[in-house]
Design a protein around this motif. Structure first.
Motif, PDB file in Angstrom:
ATOM      1  N   GLY A 104       0.803  -1.228   0.000  1.00 32.46           N
ATOM      2  CA  GLY A 104       0.000   0.000   0.000  1.00 32.46           C
ATOM      3  C   GLY A 104       0.831   1.269   0.000  1.00 32.46           C
ATOM      4  O   GLY A 104       0.294   2.369  -0.079  1.00 32.46           O
TER       5      GLY A 104
ATOM      6  N   ASN B  29      -3.419  -3.539   2.396  1.00 39.49           N
ATOM      7  CA  ASN B  29      -3.771  -3.159   1.034  1.00 39.49           C
ATOM      8  C   ASN B  29      -4.347  -4.374   0.282  1.00 39.49           C
ATOM      9  O   ASN B  29      -4.052  -5.517   0.614  1.00 39.49           O
ATOM     10  CB  ASN B  29      -2.478  -2.662   0.372  1.00 39.49           C
ATOM     11  CG  ASN B  29      -2.624  -2.468  -1.102  1.00 39.49           C
ATOM     12  OD1 ASN B  29      -2.206  -3.302  -1.900  1.00 39.49           O
ATOM     13  ND2 ASN B  29      -3.233  -1.362  -1.485  1.00 39.49           N
TER      14      ASN B  29
ATOM     15  N   THR C  53      -1.621  -6.617  -1.137  1.00 39.79           N
ATOM     16  CA  THR C  53      -0.952  -7.350  -0.067  1.00 39.79           C
ATOM     17  C   THR C  53      -1.763  -8.599   0.250  1.00 39.79           C
ATOM     18  O   THR C  53      -1.229  -9.709   0.351  1.00 39.79           O
ATOM     19  CB  THR C  53      -0.864  -6.483   1.213  1.00 39.79           C
ATOM     20  OG1 THR C  53      -0.370  -5.197   0.867  1.00 39.79           O
ATOM     21  CG2 THR C  53       0.035  -7.118   2.245  1.00 39.79           C
TER      22      THR C  53
HETATM   23  C1  LIG Z   1      -1.871   9.966   2.062  1.00 41.83           C
HETATM   24  C2  LIG Z   1      -1.844   8.482   2.100  1.00 41.83           C
HETATM   25  C3  LIG Z   1      -2.671   7.745   1.261  1.00 41.83           C
HETATM   26  C4  LIG Z   1      -2.664   6.363   1.292  1.00 41.83           C
HETATM   27  N1  LIG Z   1      -3.487   5.696   0.447  1.00 41.83           N
HETATM   28  C5  LIG Z   1      -3.489   4.344   0.477  1.00 41.83           C
HETATM   29  C6  LIG Z   1      -4.354   3.615  -0.379  1.00 41.83           C
HETATM   30  O1  LIG Z   1      -5.117   4.184  -1.157  1.00 41.83           O
HETATM   31  N2  LIG Z   1      -4.343   2.266  -0.324  1.00 41.83           N
HETATM   32  C7  LIG Z   1      -3.506   1.599   0.529  1.00 41.83           C
HETATM   33  O2  LIG Z   1      -3.544   0.381   0.560  1.00 41.83           O
HETATM   34  N3  LIG Z   1      -2.683   2.263   1.353  1.00 41.83           N
HETATM   35  C8  LIG Z   1      -2.654   3.614   1.349  1.00 41.83           C
HETATM   36  N4  LIG Z   1      -1.824   4.282   2.208  1.00 41.83           N
HETATM   37  C9  LIG Z   1      -0.992   3.498   3.143  1.00 41.83           C
HETATM   38  C10 LIG Z   1      -1.812   3.112   4.363  1.00 41.83           C
HETATM   39  O3  LIG Z   1      -1.701   4.137   5.337  1.00 41.83           O
HETATM   40  C11 LIG Z   1      -1.323   1.832   5.002  1.00 41.83           C
HETATM   41  O4  LIG Z   1       0.032   1.931   5.221  1.00 41.83           O
HETATM   42  C12 LIG Z   1      -1.585   0.603   4.177  1.00 41.83           C
HETATM   43  O5  LIG Z   1      -2.926   0.516   3.846  1.00 41.83           O
HETATM   44  C13 LIG Z   1      -1.180  -0.610   4.952  1.00 41.83           C
HETATM   45  O6  LIG Z   1      -1.368  -1.762   4.187  1.00 41.83           O
HETATM   46  P1  LIG Z   1      -0.124  -2.634   3.676  1.00 41.83           P
HETATM   47  O7  LIG Z   1       0.766  -2.882   4.856  1.00 41.83           O
HETATM   48  O8  LIG Z   1      -0.752  -3.860   3.159  1.00 41.83           O
HETATM   49  O9  LIG Z   1       0.563  -1.842   2.619  1.00 41.83           O
HETATM   50  C14 LIG Z   1      -1.807   5.677   2.183  1.00 41.83           C
HETATM   51  C15 LIG Z   1      -0.963   6.409   3.012  1.00 41.83           C
HETATM   52  C16 LIG Z   1      -0.977   7.787   2.981  1.00 41.83           C
HETATM   53  C17 LIG Z   1      -0.079   8.535   3.897  1.00 41.83           C
END
Ligand SMILES: Cc1cc2nc3c(=O)[nH]c(=O)nc-3n(C[C@H](O)[C@H](O)[C@H](O)COP(=O)(O)O)c2cc1C
Ligand code: SF4
Ligand code: SF4
Ligand code: SF4
Ligand code: FES
Ligand code: FES
Lengths: 612, 320
Positions: A260, A406, A409
């Motif tokens: 993500g 995500n 993931t």
């Molecule tokens: C501004 C911003 C937007 C984000 N948008 C998304 C998003 O659309 N989808 C996503 O999976 N993670 C997004 N993230 C990251 C999430 O905060 C989070 O780290 C993530 O969902 C964790 O999942 P993962 O460990 O599987 O990557 C974003 C982070 C920030 C700072």
């Protein structure tokens, strides 16, 4: 709570819309059975402490879908039913781009003018639409209007348009690639058009080597029976046989890192949530709004059962009570298919050993992809990120330990359980394991989502997608997304891995690869990126709320050759703005709002002269 | 019969039976946490913030959105400090002290962020009536003029003052969006939820639902929002009118502490007068009974000292 309301009353259709989600009010304002399962599969069990405020966003969606805007009377009625102060509900409703608090036309075309679409003629498209439909934002009185939109997550089919229509049967259609004529026709006929085929977004479709994308585009992707006969639910059954501890061990062994953007080891999160006691939650982050990103959409549209199966496994392994899928509001087809997959699995009785799964729709706010903003959004508050620590694994949704992952993931989990964590870890590089999806758009010959094991270089990815299109001469590549970095033509041999990107000062981000040919005005691209962050800042903290505005103004001054004082002075100011956003902002949006701009100014001779 | 019952009645002068006099249970000492601030070792009770630690070391740390009586929202970021091992700076006002932390408060990075935050605010808001903020700007060398035309882009600055009742006015051109008034009106004090943050990004602002006027809103005119506003965005109508007429003169003002005459709670009032006329009523934040909060009567109910008024009654009735 003793609430106070203005005298404004709701109309009959507004009451109907709210009651469809909450059930008819059986006393003056409270209670009622919930009947409509379509506007977010919502339910109230499991978090009584949070009251019913978490139904605010679904209720606002229902009102908007029915009448096309949120009136004072409608907001009053929603607040009475949910026991939410109207000032707070107003604060929530005004947070989202897709909600109008003024009377608006029932049919609205959202025309993407973001960077990938700009490279594919969004400018001309907007001009054309303006000719046939009048100026953007207008149309108060007419039946249809149009607005400019940030990236719609359809970049491989640029230029993209999303048409939404309210009414008794609200609908939404993606038109991509769009022309002024197709958009005008869809709007004026008020009829849903067929969305483009997801198969066309995966140029590799059908190739035997595919793992995550294997089923995307197969005609049976929407049937549970076919999913099963094609090996679906194998991982779920393995999980049930082997138990939660085994599942978590496999995830740990796989070295899977979140897709993500934040690159956090997935196994560690799963372990932490599994060890926590009391009620806990799983959240699938499907808010995908990073400009240039569309991989999660392709997974949800192309293989929705696989995503839901992975959520079931996550809930089972962590012992969670309930799971939420937060899908961005601009993804009508993904939402529909996920909803259908969940309903099928539920009626087959398969969710019983996992947990209930609810879909929540975002409403146009990039920041709600940030995990803690996402929690606030689900809870019915403004999508403002929370300060960390505490981290979600300690205190997440409804203040409970929460596993947030995500879509991509999660999709990897099925492979991990079927192959074993160690075998998964052997794919890719040592520090970046597994298969990876990349989003290619902009000036490439065959834009789309590509799957390759981690390790391919930026050049190889561009070549996989048929090479640089447009003039054929590469000027720059944006990698990782708008929060990522620009690379020059001499840096294409960098491997697109966590370590490879770090070495060139970039990040994997959401795996965007967006080449720009040498006809593109890079200054305009930078300005659009700055505008994106200015628009999408939640506004909570000063460095980002004001910094993103100052950054955009500065770039505008530099571009138009009207610096305040000397150029040096302006460049120093830009660096300082960038530093305070990176250092002192609350969340990742502010931290990275200047990365792409910084990376471009470091590499390319833009804005170096006082006049252009 | 009555004699009989009188005789049976317990003797009111019976002495208290002898025995151990109960004493308050011994308060468990909170364990201490040791950390270093600018190289100096300090020990603070567990649960303290980095701001507490800085204050214990007598390090002056600017704050805007923080106040002891409200839950920290950590949005202004003027209090940021450097924490060893952290990629970004951290807000002192809300980050809890942990054993072994190494904090630095006077580095180039910290100074730059604080200065920029102050410049950002002053370039988009009218901060002239916040002596606190102006003081910080001095000491950090903030120069908001670097961003050009002061109000070229700042919509918030050009909006008119909201005068919709006789008790207090809202001048959001002076608002720095510190969230304090929202907290005071909501969960942290008043539980009225008349105002909230609306809009997003640079358009975010404090509003009632659909921006309706205060008399139409849930506001009960407790004035607790005024009590916490750091910038003069929320002020008594009396003060506003004096300032409008150019008659506000701090040098002619006195503050007298007294007890509110209205009910048995006994809130402490600090009554501010100019030329023997009441211009403002507050309650000290560190006052145990009020924590700085009052109700409409204590806050505004002093019109009787200046003779009859035709308007205040209506508004008060509306707010009840
Ligand atoms: C501004 C911003 C937007 C984000 N948008 C998304 C998003 O659309 N989808 C996503 O999976 N993670 C997004 N993230 C990251 C999430 O905060 C989070 O780290 C993530 O969902 C964790 O999942 P993962 O460990 O599987 O990557 C974003 C982070 C920030 C700072
Ligand atoms: S960095 Fe930006 S998006 Fe994040 S909390 Fe601060 S203002 Fe909101
Ligand atoms: S006066 Fe009291 S009730 Fe009215 S807005 Fe301020 S805090 Fe809320
Ligand atoms: S009105 Fe005052 S207290 Fe409220 S947010 Fe603005 S500056 Fe803060
Ligand atoms: S859909 Fe237009 S840039 Fe992504
Ligand atoms: S005082 Fe710490 S962030 Fe505002």
């Amino acid at each position: 709570m003793d609430l106070h309301f203005t005298a404004d009353e709701p109309t009959a259709s507004e009451v109907e819309a709210v009651d469809a989600v909450l059930g008819a009010a059986d006393s003056r304002w409270f209670g009622g059975q919930r009947v409509d399962r379509s506007e977010a599969q919502t339910s109230e069990s499991g978090h009584r402490t949070a009251g019913r405020r978490h139904l605010l966003l679904p209720v606002l969606h229902a009102i908007h879908g029915r009448v096309g805007w949120i009136s004072r009377g409608a907001l009053n009625y929603a607040c009475k039913r949910l026991d939410v102060p109207p000032a707070e509900a107003y604060g929530v409703a005004t947070f989202y781009d897709m909600f109008s608090l003024e009377q608006a036309p029932p049919v609205v075309a959202r025309v993407c003018d973001d960077i990938a679409c700009q490279a594919k003629g969004a400018g001309d498209l907007c001009a054309g639409i303006e000719k046939v439909m009048g100026p953007a934002g207008g149309g108060q009185v007419s039946r249809c209007g149009w607005v400019r939109s940030p990236c719609l997550g359809q970049c491989e089919r640029a230029p993209a348009v999303l048409v939404t229509a309210s009414g008794e049967r609200p609908w939404a259609s993606v038109i991509a690639p769009a022309t002024a004529q197709t958009v005008e026709a869809a709007c004026s006929e008020d009829s849903q058009t067929d969305s483009p085929q997801v198969r066309d977004s995966v140029p590799q479709a059908g190739q035997a080597s595919l793992q995550l994308l294997r089923r995307v585009g197969s005609p049976d992707a929407q049937s549970l029976a076919d999913y099963r006969s094609d090996g679906g639910l194998r991982a779920w059954e393995l999980a049930l046989e082997q138990g939660p501890e085994w599942v978590i061990e496999q995830v740990e062994r796989s070295n899977l890192v979140g897709r993500g953007g934040a690159a956090f080891p997935t196994g560690r999160k799963w372990r932490a949530v599994a060890q926590a006691s009391g009620p806990k939650y799983v959240v699938c982050n499907a808010d995908e709004s990073e400009p240039g990103t569309f991989k999660d959409r392709v997974l949800m549209e192309g293989d929705p059962f696989a995503v839901v199966e992975a959520i079931m496994i996550a809930a089972f392994a962590t012992g969670s009570q309930r799971a939420y899928v937060y899908v961005r509001g601009e993804y009508p087809d993904a939402t529909e298919r996920m909803r259908y997959a969940i309903a099928e699995l539920e009626s087959a009785g398969l969710l019983e050993r996992a947990c209930p799964i609810e879909i929540r729709r975002g409403a146009g706010a990039y920041i709600c992809g940030e995990e803690t903003a996402l929690f606030n959004s689900i809870e019915g508050f403004r999508g403002e990120p929370r300060n960390k620590p505490p981290y979600p694994t300690d205190s997440g949704l409804f203040g409970r330990p929460t596993l947030v992952n995500n879509v991509e993931t999660l999709a990897n989990i099925l492979r991990i359980l079927q192959q074993g964590g160690a075998a998964f870890a052997a794919v890719g590089t040592e520090r970046s394991s597994g298969p990876k999806l990349f989003c290619l758009s902009g000036h490439v010959a065959m834009p789309g989502v590509y799957e390759v094991p981690f390790g391919a270089t930026v050049r190889e990815l561009i070549e996989l997608a048929g090479g640089v299109s447009g003039t054929g001469r590469l000027q720059a590549v944006l990698v990782g997304g708008a929060a990522g970095a620009f690379l020059g033509p001499d840096e294409l041999d960098a491997p697109f891995t966590f370590e490879g990107m770090r070495a060139v000062g970039a990040t994997v981000g959401s795996a965007v690869v967006m080449p720009f040919d040498d006809s593109v005005d890079l200054g305009a691209v930078l300005l659009r990126i700055a505008e994106f962050f200015r628009d999408e800042s939640c506004g909570q903290c000063v460095p980002c709320r004001v910094g993103t505005v100052r950054q955009e103004e500065l770039l505008e001054r530099l571009r138009s050759g009207q610096p305040i004082g000397t150029l040096d002075h302006e460049h120093r100011l830009l660096r300082e703005v960038s530093q305070v956003m990176r250092d002192a902002s609350i969340c990742g949006l502010g931290h990275t709002a200047a990365s792409a701009v910084d990376s471009a100014l470091e590499r390319f001779p833009i804005f170096q002269e006082a006049t252009r | 019969m009555s004699d009989q019952s009188l005789a049976d009645a317990p003797d009111l002068t019976v002495p208290v039976p002898p025995g151990p006099v109960p004493s308050a249970p011994v308060r468990e000492r909170r364990p201490e946490v040791e950390l270093s601030v600018d190289g100096q070792l300090v020990s603070v009770p567990e649960g303290s913030t980095l701001l507490d630690a800085c204050r214990q070391c007598e390090i002056d740390t600017p704050t805007l959105c923080y106040v002891e009586t409200l839950t920290p929202v950590n949005v202004c970021r003027v209090c940021v400090v450097e924490l060893e091992g952290s990629r970004t700076l951290v807000p002192a006002c809300s980050r809890k002290a942990e054993p072994g932390m190494e904090i630095r408060t006077d580095t180039e990075r910290v100074r730059l962020s604080r200065r920029m935050v102050l410049e950002f605010l002053a370039s988009s808001t009218d901060v002239t009536q916040s002596p606190e903020l102006c003081g910080y700007m001095e000491s950090y060398g903030a120069d908001p003029e670097r961003y050009g035309e002061r109000d070229a882009q700042a919509e918030s600055k050009t909006q008119p003052v909201k005068v919709d009742n006789e008790l207090y006015v809202r001048d959001y051109a002076k608002c720095v969006l510190c969230y304090k008034c929202v907290e005071a009106c909501g969960e942290d004090a008043q539980n009225t939820f008349a105002i909230a943050v609306a809009g997003r990004g640079f358009d975010a602002h404090i509003a009632t639902e659909f921006d309706v006027s205060l008399p139409e809103s849930a506001c009960v005119y407790c004035g607790n929002c005024i009590g916490v506003c750091p910038t003069g965005a929320l002020v008594f109508k009396a003060e506003h009118d004096l300032r409008e007429r150019g008659e506000w003169d701090a040098s002619r003002q006195e503050s007298t502490d007294t007890i509110c005459p209205y009910c048995g709670v006994g809130c402490t009032l600090s009554v501010q007068t100019q030329d023997n006329q009441i211009v403002k009523v507050t309650s000290p934040l560190d006052q145990e009974v009020t924590s700085g909060n009052l109700c409409i009567k204590g806050r505004f109910g002093w019109q009787f000292t200046t003779g009859p008024s035709e308007t205040s009654d209506d508004v008060a009735a509306d707010g009840e």
